[in-house]
Design an enzyme around this catalytic site. Structure first.
Site, PDB file in Angstrom:
ATOM      1  N   GLU A 274      -2.453  -7.823  -1.126  1.00  0.00           N
ATOM      2  CA  GLU A 274      -2.330  -8.285  -2.331  1.00  0.00           C
ATOM      3  C   GLU A 274      -3.156  -7.388  -3.463  1.00  0.00           C
ATOM      4  O   GLU A 274      -2.989  -7.532  -4.214  1.00  0.00           O
ATOM      5  CB  GLU A 274      -3.154  -9.715  -2.309  1.00  0.00           C
ATOM      6  CG  GLU A 274      -2.386 -10.750  -1.629  1.00  0.00           C
ATOM      7  CD  GLU A 274      -3.021 -12.119  -1.576  1.00  0.00           C
ATOM      8  OE1 GLU A 274      -4.238 -12.318  -2.029  1.00  0.00           O
ATOM      9  OE2 GLU A 274      -2.112 -13.067  -1.474  1.00  0.00           O
TER      10      GLU A 274
ATOM     11  N   LYS B 128     -10.169  -4.806   5.940  1.00  0.00           N
ATOM     12  CA  LYS B 128     -10.339  -5.802   4.857  1.00  0.00           C
ATOM     13  C   LYS B 128      -8.637  -5.978   4.639  1.00  0.00           C
ATOM     14  O   LYS B 128      -7.946  -5.483   5.182  1.00  0.00           O
ATOM     15  CB  LYS B 128     -10.991  -5.286   3.597  1.00  0.00           C
ATOM     16  CG  LYS B 128     -12.481  -5.356   3.966  1.00  0.00           C
ATOM     17  CD  LYS B 128     -13.477  -5.204   2.730  1.00  0.00           C
ATOM     18  CE  LYS B 128     -13.364  -3.924   2.267  1.00  0.00           C
ATOM     19  NZ  LYS B 128     -14.698  -3.437   1.438  1.00  0.00           N
TER      20      LYS B 128
HETATM   21 MO1  MOS Z   1      -1.119 -15.912  -0.449  1.00  0.00          MO
HETATM   22  S1  MOS Z   1      -0.714 -16.200  -2.511  1.00  0.00           S
HETATM   23  O1  MOS Z   1      -2.503 -16.699  -0.336  1.00  0.00           O
HETATM   24  O2  MOS Z   1       0.231 -16.258   0.298  1.00  0.00           O
END
Ligand code: MOS
Length: 734
Positions: free
Chosen positions: A694, A690
């Site tokens: 982020e 996954k």
């Molecule tokens: Mo990311 S903020 O979708 O590059």
């Protein structure tokens, strides 16, 4: 290849190459300065000229007139493009036509002209001679004054508002309640490499060497904006010096390089000068977030409500700050709402974990506040309110959810049990010392991705896909995937990325790149294995690929033989069925932070950081760790430093350079520990991986804020937490 049933055992599970901490295969090129970034394609097009962008000096209004006479007469000037002479620009997926403003102006530093000259210095000098006569109009720049704003159509991944049961009644009846409002400021991506492009026309065909996360999106947008067929646009973007969402869509450099090159009849290079980056491009929008939580005395959440406000230009989009609140904690009666104000600031758009990053900054302080009200440890409160199903749709379970294990593992490793729950009790010389925790949460998105794999007669496997590597390690995990699948060492794999001539990949965004792009390579390799087996006369179900050989029974043939004198190639795309609808796919983690707050000056120093992540299979623990520590660093920036300061009279971000827009430097960041839980998610793809890039930022800022509270007893709900917000409220200490 259609992926619509949970993954079973497959060649990736061998983990001979996948899952190993392989060094970046692009590392030597980057460290020796031989990786070609967008502005460095000196020899790719003959004799390029240089473009310099003039940004609007007003935030809203009109251009009465532009006087180009002096600029045109300046030495070396070849062409000047403005909205008057650019020809008609069409609207792309976003408002790409407005990348060149005029006569109407939408925001400060919107490009109003590009001056093209023989040299960069001549273009820059001539740009100062462009005289623009503006009629300025009053704009709206203050989100706090616009909280009665409208409901947007949707947020990423769902509706603008959600509602389960009767939140108001449940909240009113709850014996323990929290009602608090948090604010997060506008933030800039502040990537190292500025937006930059070189454009060259060959008749009606455009080539753009650029710096971009999403090749196919941008081909489509540039073609649409220039009203030319997609087939006439080629994008080349093999190395990218950071994107963070700021390079998802075409920006002024790309469009104005194309227009400038057309006008000058020469290839043209345009880089955004650093002071333009902050107001010309996109940014993470500020939010105001009200969170209400009601709980029983034993800590069970009974009501949870999250309302968020953000702003954007007309027709823009909201920040999805409520996303995680829909999924993270149990609670029968719940609501989320999102409102979007129209602001005349530069365009708001995605920045690393758009939605969750901002939402977790608020939600995870709120949980800490709730823990204090309840007298329950904040780790335990989170565990107590864990849910194994989507709390808004209880018939859907998570494909994999090990939040509790992240929290417990982290607490153990961090020494959480030694913590003083009461704030302001721990001293270390002049420092007040405290620790904080936050959950980490970010959704996992599935999106189709294609690749081509070629085998040549020397046994070299070449992968081609328009996937990008924005510093994340895409080259390396793609090479690992192909090496594992074809049974060759990694130095027999060549990876070619970032070219619109290659099959369309997932691209880099939303932490979807790693899992989806490697799954696309997996699909292509399965096809190539079948072609190899057929060529060599093996039963493809029985053939094993290892050590550069194809083996079955007691027969073993060098893989390279399948290529004969030429090559053998296969192309495929991974596409997804409805597993992501049936199961909620998310990534989880826990952040632990220790800070010191100076008793006299309120200076805040981060002393220790730990992240525990559960994000499916970790394809490469070295590149994954780099992603997480980078994200943790960005989280510290969001907690303590980053803020685009708005001039509310004139409507622009004042601190538009890297001197005024502060981000953490090495001296700000202590040693960072990262633990990955050993897991695979069979619902995510054949890779069972996954996103991780982020997840690493989500919750960090709140963990820092909670540590500051634990150290000092001062609760700050307005980011960034700068020392002025603490100074008058510090406890008297002897
Ligand atoms: Mo990311 S903020 O979708 O590059």
């Amino acid at each position: 290849m259609k992926f619509d049933t949970p993954a079973t055992t497959n060649p990736i599970d061998q983990l001979r190459v996948i899952g190993q901490p392989v060094n970046r295969i692009d590392g030597p090129r980057k460290t020796t300065g031989t990786a070609t970034y967008a502005y460095e394609w000196h020899d790719a097009a003959p004799n390029p000229a240089y473009g310099y962008i003039v940004g609007s000096a007003i935030a809203k209004g009109r251009i009465n007139a532009i006087d180009l006479a002096a600029a045109k007469a300046a030495p070396g000037v070849l062409a000047i493009v403005t909205a008057e002479n650019a020809g008609k620009l069409e609207k792309g997926s976003l408002n790409t036509a407005k990348l060149l403003g005029g006569p109407d102006i939408q925001h400060y530093h919107q490009a109003v002209a590009v001056v093209v000259a023989e040299t960069f210095e001549q273009a820059r000098a001539a740009a100062q001679l462009v005289r623009v006569d503006y009629a300025s109009a009053q704009g709206a720049f203050d989100l706090a004054k616009l909280t009665d704003s409208a409901k947007p159509e949707k947020i990423t991944g769902g509706p603008a508002d959600t509602k389960v049961g009767d939140f108001a009644a449940a909240f009113a009846a709850a014996p323990v309640q929290l009602d608090a409002t948090y604010t997060t400021p506008d933030e800039a991506h502040a990537m190292m490499e500025p937006h930059a492009s070189m454009a060259a026309w060959d008749g009606d065909k455009l080539t753009l060497w650029t710096s971009n996360q999403m090749i196919a999106w941008n081909v489509a947008d540039i073609a649409k904006t220039l009203a030319i067929p997609k087939e006439k646009v080629r994008l080349i973007s093999p190395y990218i010096g950071g994107g963070f969402g700021g390079k998802l869509f075409p920006r002024a450099d790309a469009l104005l390089a194309a227009l400038g090159a057309r006008a000058a009849g020469r290839p043209v290079k345009v880089a955004l000068q650093r002071p333009l980056m902050f107001n010309n491009t996109t940014h993470r929008p500020a939010t105001i977030q009200r969170i209400r939580i009601g709980a029983s005395k034993d800590g069970k959440i009974t009501a949870i409500g999250h309302e968020s406000w953000s702003g954007d230009l007309p027709g823009g989009q909201p920040d999805g700050a409520v996303s995680q609140t829909r999924l993270l904690y149990a609670g029968a009666d719940r609501m989320t709402t999102t409102r979007l104000a129209v602001l005349d600031l530069p365009e708001a758009n995605a920045m690393r974990a758009p939605g969750e990053a901002t939402g977790m900054m608020a939600l995870e302080i709120a949980i800490d506040e709730m823990a204090e009200k309840l007298g329950i440890d904040p780790v335990e409160l989170r565990i107590l309110n864990d849910t194994q199903v989507d709390p808004e749709k209880p018939e859907r379970s998570f494909s994999q959810r090990r939040l509790i294990e992240c929290l417990r593992t982290g607490a153990e490793r961090f020494g959480w049990s030694k913590r003083s729950a009461a704030p302001g009790r721990v001293r270390d010389g002049r420092w007040l010392v405290g620790t904080g925790v936050a959950a980490a949460f970010r959704n996992n998105m599935l999106t189709k991705s294609a690749a081509r794999v070629r085998l040549d007669s020397s046994g070299i496997v070449t992968v081609e896909t328009d996937m990008t590597d924005i510093g994340t390690g895409s080259y390396t995990i793609i090479a690992q995937t192909a090496a594992e699948m074809m049974g060759v060492p990694i130095d027999k794999v060549v990876v070619r990325l970032g070219d619109s001539n290659f099959p369309v990949s997932a691209g880099s965004g939303g932490q979807w790149g790693g899992n989806n792009s490697t799954a696309g390579v997996y699909a292509a390799c399965i096809k190539l294995r079948e072609a190899v087996a057929q060529k060599l006369g093996f039963n493809s179900a029985e053939a094993a690929f290892a050590d550069g050989q194809v083996k079955s029974g007691n027969r073993s043939v060098p893989l390279a033989e399948a290529a004969g004198d030429g090559e053998l190639a296969a192309e495929d795309v991974i596409e997804y069925g409805d597993l992501a609808k049936k199961y909620q796919q998310s990534t989880f983690g826990a952040h632990f932070v220790e800070v010191g707050v100076d008793t006299a000056t309120a200076e805040i120093r981060v002393r220790r950081m730990l992240a525990v992540c559960a994000a499916g299979r970790i394809l490469n623990p070295k590149t994954a760790r780099s992603q997480v520590i980078g994200a943790m660093t960005m989280g510290v920036g969001a907690a303590l430093m980053e803020e685009l300061v708005i001039d509310k009279r004139h409507g622009f971000f004042v601190n538009h350079d890297l001197a005024g827009y502060e981000v953490p430097v090495h001296a700000d960041i202590p040693h960072q520990d990262v633990i990955f839980l050993d897991e695979t998610d069979p619902m995510s793809s054949p890779m069972k991986a996954k996103g991780i890039a982020e997840l690493g930022i989500c919750g960090v800022a709140a963990a820092v804020a909670n540590a500051i509270y634990n150290a000092s007893g001062v609760r700050v709900r307005d980011y960034p937490i700068t020392l002025d917000k603490l100074l008058d409220r510090l406890p008297e200490v002897g």
